[in-house]
Design an enzyme around this catalytic site. Structure first.
Site, PDB file in Angstrom:
ATOM      1  N   LYS B  77       0.848  -1.203   0.000  1.00 65.11           N
ATOM      2  CA  LYS B  77       0.000   0.000   0.000  1.00 65.11           C
ATOM      3  C   LYS B  77       0.881   1.249   0.000  1.00 65.11           C
ATOM      4  O   LYS B  77       1.911   1.286   0.690  1.00 65.11           O
ATOM      5  CB  LYS B  77      -0.892  -0.027   1.246  1.00 65.11           C
ATOM      6  CG  LYS B  77      -1.974   1.048   1.292  1.00 65.11           C
ATOM      7  CD  LYS B  77      -2.855   0.842   2.543  1.00 65.11           C
ATOM      8  CE  LYS B  77      -3.971   1.849   2.630  1.00 65.11           C
ATOM      9  NZ  LYS B  77      -4.819   1.646   3.826  1.00 65.11           N
ATOM     10  N   SER B 152      -9.813   1.602   2.857  1.00 66.86           N
ATOM     11  CA  SER B 152      -8.948   2.358   1.986  1.00 66.86           C
ATOM     12  C   SER B 152      -7.923   1.532   1.218  1.00 66.86           C
ATOM     13  O   SER B 152      -7.411   1.982   0.191  1.00 66.86           O
ATOM     14  CB  SER B 152      -8.218   3.423   2.796  1.00 66.86           C
ATOM     15  OG  SER B 152      -7.326   2.817   3.718  1.00 66.86           O
ATOM     16  N   SER B 176      -9.942  -0.749   7.013  1.00 67.47           N
ATOM     17  CA  SER B 176      -9.309  -0.484   5.716  1.00 67.47           C
ATOM     18  C   SER B 176      -8.599  -1.671   5.084  1.00 67.47           C
ATOM     19  O   SER B 176      -8.249  -1.634   3.910  1.00 67.47           O
ATOM     20  CB  SER B 176      -8.313   0.664   5.840  1.00 67.47           C
ATOM     21  OG  SER B 176      -8.999   1.888   5.858  1.00 67.47           O
TER      22      SER B 176
END
Lengths: 88, 482
Positions: B77, B152, B176
């Protein structure tokens, strides 16, 4: 009821330029109004808990050398100083 | 080359010489080239991936010691730092930020010879649940490109689901990792707070967020946790996990275990009928595996979303104060500006959601308002911790669907902040209490995934994986249609 003027004042303190972000105020207000749900729960017997750590559990306070000059990755610097806008 | 394989199968195949690390990496990069224009899981790619793979092949052929990962491809990420590479947090504010150091988790992966494929998309600074708040455009759900992948860590989940890597690392602040795992039909783990170092994860709400593995199988998540968990001098909140091997005994089953079905999460107004039906079937599956299921009530849950957003916004307001365009930032001439007006002007590069969270983060803990919001939120957190601790005296696991709904179309929920917040309803409890939770792919209904969430008590990840693996054996899911 949350006062929009108050939101704008806080935004300014948080260094958010609301001339460009005026539309956010109503959305922030909606979120704050949802947070009113916190008034409905009985918390009278609750204490705020926190995690504690003793000093001897912390990492040693010692200098760790770093082989690069971090300041050189900044856009505005002169010698050892960061360049910033003037303060009034 | 079959890219829809698990890490453990990949390692077996590389060891037996079925293919080389370079061949598999090349095929993965080709896959990214073929599908990522549509999926948009990646924000940047690792240009040296093939070289990294070749080096591992050379090590193998020369008989050198090889790390446990055997070069399997993993995406990271884009809020987790790797030296010398861009780490943008999907924000224009950090468009050109080159990380000067590598996060502990990526160090562990590199030491064990994983190949990093690239950095994945997210909602800006990890604030959001759909990736629609990424400054570089949303990621699409590989199961249906018209639908959101969750967030996210939506880029991470989509990259795994679309076979653009075998695993990914995401970060979970309020769901997330688990929410996009559920939306993209992959496994996502949020472990006990402190089990994985946050060193090198760009902070948003540091008292709550944690890095977590996202994989195709439960066993792969256990394998990955073995590699990245553990104490770290650079993160004083890390805890000792006594070098537990999370794969040991993973097939032991859950015969005789007690499972609590969280009432507030399985009967909430926002729950869709498909998700509700899937939950009932999952409960039957758990019972058929020999566990006993019983409803449990945690009365504080309806207040958790408000508490969560209050606490995380407060921490965001503080953590994001560093983005003043002086220390980090983009090219903007300071000539003609006064100090404060320069900072305010430069901060207009923040996207809408980040801007709003910063304003909220200034408001809720401020003098005159803290008593109504922030201090109450902290007390809700304390109350929830007591409730869940008593629940775990009776139950081994607590279950609920990971998300109250299935993936939805782009634009469908973005205009209503309260609807968006409530997508976190089933996931924030784990973050506020620091308990481990996992999302297991359970069903594809109308072509879209549904995930089940299992929670366990602190440091009971091993038991958590056992239950997740047991549930996984009950599912037979189709391949992603991409």
């Amino acid at each position: 009821m949350v006062d929009e003027e108050e939101i704008i004042r806080v935004a300014k303190l948080m260094k958010i330029d609301l001339e460009d972000h005026g539309e956010h105020v109503s959305r922030v207000k909606k979120m704050l109004e949802y947070f009113d749900i916190l008034d409905q729960i009985d918390l009278s017997s609750e204490e705020i808990t926190s995690q504690q750590k003793s000093l001897n559990e912390l990492r040693k306070d010692e200098f760790i050398p770093y082989d690069k000059k971090l300041i050189e990755s900044l856009k505005n610097f002169r010698e050892h100083y960061v360049r910033a806008p003037k303060m009034n | 080359m079959n890219l829809n394989t698990s890490i453990l199968k990949y390692i077996e195949d590389v060891k037996s010489g079925k293919f080389t690390v370079e061949e598999f990496t090349a095929a993965t990069l080709q896959r990214i080239k073929d599908v990522d224009e549509d999926v948009h899981a990646y924000l940047s790619l690792n240009d040296s991936a093939i070289n990294d793979a070749k080096k591992i092949d050379q090590k193998m052929s020369s008989g050198e010691k090889i790390g446990q990962c055997y070069g399997f491809p993993i995406s990271i990420k884009d809020n987790i730092c790797i030296t010398g590479t861009k780490t943008t947090c999907a924000s224009k504010m950090l468009e050109n930020f080159i990380a000067p150091y590598t996060s502990t988790v990526v160090n562990h992966l590199q030491n064990e010879d994983a190949v990093i494929t690239g950095k994945t998309n997210l909602d800006e600074f990890a604030m959001g649940l759909t990736t629609e708040f990424s400054a570089y455009g949303p990621t699409k759900n590989p199961w249906n490109l018209d639908y959101v992948p969750g967030g996210s860590s939506g880029g991470s989940a989509a990259s795994v689901a679309a076979n653009e890597c075998l695993a990914s690392l995401g970060s979970d602040t309020g769901g997330s990792v688990r929410n996009p795992a559920s939306f993209c039909s992959v496994v996502g783990v949020n472990r006990t707070y402190g089990l994985i170092s946050r060193y090198g994860l760009i902070s948003y709400a540091n008292s709550i967020e944690q890095i977590g593995p996202m994989t195709k199988t439960v066993k792969d998540s256990a394998f990955l946790l073995n590699i990245i968990a553990g104490q770290d001098d650079n993160d004083d909140t890390t805890i000792d996990n006594s070098n537990v091997n999370y794969l040991d005994g993973i097939e032991n089953g859950i015969e005789g275990k007690k499972i609590g079905i969280i009432k507030e999460m399985t009967t909430s107004d926002g729950l869709s009928s498909e998700v509700s039906a899937a939950t009932k079937d999952a409960i039957n599956d758990f019972e058929s595996l020999g566990a006993s299921c019983e409803e449990v009530t945690l009365p504080t849950i309806p207040y958790t979303v408000a508490a969560y957003y209050t606490i995380t916004s407060t921490e965001a307001g503080s953590n994001l104060a560093r983005y003043d365009n002086i220390r980090y930032g983009y090219e903007m001439d300071s000539e003609g500006y006064e100090y404060n007006s320069y900072i305010s002007k430069s901060r207009t590069k923040f996207g809408p959601e980040v801007t709003r969270r910063i304003i909220l983060g200034g408001f809720v803990p401020s003098a005159g308002h803290a008593g109504k919001y922030f201090l109450k939120a902290l007390k809700v957190k304390s109350k929830l911790i007591s409730e869940i601790n008593s629940a775990f005296e009776k139950f081994d696991y607590l279950i609920a669907p990971t998300a109250p709904v299935q993936p939805f179309r782009f634009g469908e929920k973005i205009d209503d902040p309260v609807t968006l917040m409530l997508l976190d309803y089933n996931t924030v409890t784990a973050n506020l209490t620091g308990k481990p939770a996992i999302s297991v792919p359970y069903r594809i209904s109308n072509g879209l995934p549904i995930g089940m969430q299992i929670m366990a008590n602190s440091l009971q990840e091993k038991a958590l994986f056992q239950a997740a693996y047991a549930l996984e054996t009950k599912t037979k899911l189709p391949e992603v249609p991409l």
